[in-house]
Design an enzyme around this catalytic site. Structure first.
Site, short mmCIF file in Angstrom:
data_model
loop_
_atom_site.label_atom_id
_atom_site.label_comp_id
_atom_site.label_asym_id
_atom_site.label_seq_id
_atom_site.Cartn_x
_atom_site.Cartn_y
_atom_site.Cartn_z
N GLY A 186 -3.88 76.60 -0.88
CA GLY A 186 -5.23 76.17 -0.52
C GLY A 186 -5.82 77.01 0.59
O GLY A 186 -6.29 76.49 1.59
N GLY A 192 -11.31 77.11 5.03
CA GLY A 192 -10.82 76.08 5.93
C GLY A 192 -9.54 76.42 6.65
O GLY A 192 -9.26 77.57 6.98
N ILE A 193 -8.73 75.39 6.90
CA ILE A 193 -7.51 75.53 7.68
C ILE A 193 -6.54 76.51 7.02
O ILE A 193 -5.92 77.33 7.68
CB ILE A 193 -6.83 74.16 7.87
N GLY A 194 -6.42 76.45 5.70
CA GLY A 194 -5.48 77.32 5.00
C GLY A 194 -5.80 78.79 5.19
O GLY A 194 -4.91 79.61 5.45
N TYR A 211 -6.78 58.68 -0.42
CA TYR A 211 -6.62 59.90 0.38
C TYR A 211 -5.68 59.65 1.56
O TYR A 211 -4.73 60.40 1.78
CB TYR A 211 -7.97 60.37 0.88
#
Length: 320
Positions: free
Chosen positions: A74, A78-80, A218
């Site tokens: 991922g 973003g974070i990835g 989630y």
């Protein structure tokens, strides 16, 4: 006289009883103050150890400590994406795993040009379940995968009631948020055990701390990741493998784009780059951490507040 003596005796008994109650309350108060003081001191020490001391010492050699290659899922945004760049900045070669080929290739070129490390791109859609893993396994053959970052995840379009979710969304939450981490860990662990070193980072969420209405599936999937990570830590620490659960609060990424407030960078909503820069410094130091200094403060508060207050706060997220 007998009546007066009886009344005096009654007053003495009441006084003694009150004295016992006051002493008991004083003891309870002293215990609470002592416990709170120790908690504050412990949390302050944790903040200093994780986020300030690493700035004063040289960066660890991740290649030497864990291995030459890292796999990040991922990672097209973003974070990835930011975490992959941080790993490359430390000299680690990176296998980039996500579903958008064009974005993966652009990221790979950017990393190779900027950090002079090797990359490999694996295009897979984790929502398709077990059929995607042979391609990943093939790409990892012959690589010393020393770090695995399980970042791939899916959120709702916006906080909503569980009955309003589509069946496809529910299966995505299961296959991507839970299934992917399990299968990726199962894939890389044997090599790590053989080499007696390695690190696994599972990106969970602060939503896992308490029941989170309108994010039920989630938050439950992230609670699974958190528990899974901590169990793996104790299971494989004797084999030289470090397993970490990252539990961030809101980060300015696509997952928070439903909210005009949370999709803007602020003091408690860092950019993905800011988050990843601090998070990678906690690798090897904490098995469970929000990964960002101000999120850690939020996390300390989140774990001590009453559940009803957390639920009320989470219920308002859809209105932000």
């Amino acid at each position: 006289m007998a009546a007066v003596d009886s009344f005096s005796f009654l007053l003495r008994e009441i006084g003694q009883a009150c004295s016992c109650v006051v002493e008991t309350l004083a003891f309870i108060g002293a215990y609470y103050i002592m416990k709170t003081s120790l908690t504050v001191a412990s949390n302050t020490y944790t903040l200093v150890r994780l986020y300030f001391i690493p700035r004063l010492v040289s960066r660890p050699d991740l290649v030497k400590v864990y291995g030459r290659w890292a796999a990040v899922t991922g990672c097209t945004s973003g974070i990835g994406k930011s975490y992959a760049k941080e790993l490359a900045c430390h000299g680690v070669n990176v296998v980039l795993i996500s579903r958008n080929k064009e974005m993966l290739e652009a990221l790979a070129k950017d990393i190779e040009d900027s950090y002079k490390v090797e990359t490999e791109v694996v295009v897979v859609d984790f929502s398709r379940g077990r059929q995607v893993y042979p391609a990943i396994k093939k790409a990892l053959v012959g690589k010393e995968t020393g770090i695995l970052v399980n970042n791939v995840g899916v959120f709702y379009d916006h906080p909503d009631y569980f009955a309003n979710l589509t069946e496809d969304k529910i299966w995505d939450l299961i296959n991507i948020n839970i299934g992917a981490a399990n299968m990726m860990v199962h894939m890389v662990l044997p090599g790590m055990v053989q080499r007696k070193k390695g690190a696994i980072v599972n990106v969970s969420s602060m939503a896992s701390y308490h029941p989170s209405p309108q994010m039920a599936a989630y938050s439950a999937s992230k609670a699974y990741l958190d528990h899974f990570s901590q169990s793996l830590y104790y299971e494989y620490a004797p084999h030289g493998i470090f397993v970490q659960s990252l539990t961030p609060a809101f980060v300015c990424t696509n997952m928070s784009k439903y909210s005009p407030t949370l999709s803007k960078k602020s003091l408690f909503v860092p950019s993905a780059d800011e988050y990843a820069h601090q998070a990678i410094a906690t690798l090897g130091l904490s098995k469970r951490t929000p990964g960002y200094s101000l999120h850690s403060i939020q996390g300390f508060i989140a774990q001590i507040i009453p559940e009803w207050l957390w639920v009320r706060g989470v219920s308002r997220l859809g209105l932000l």
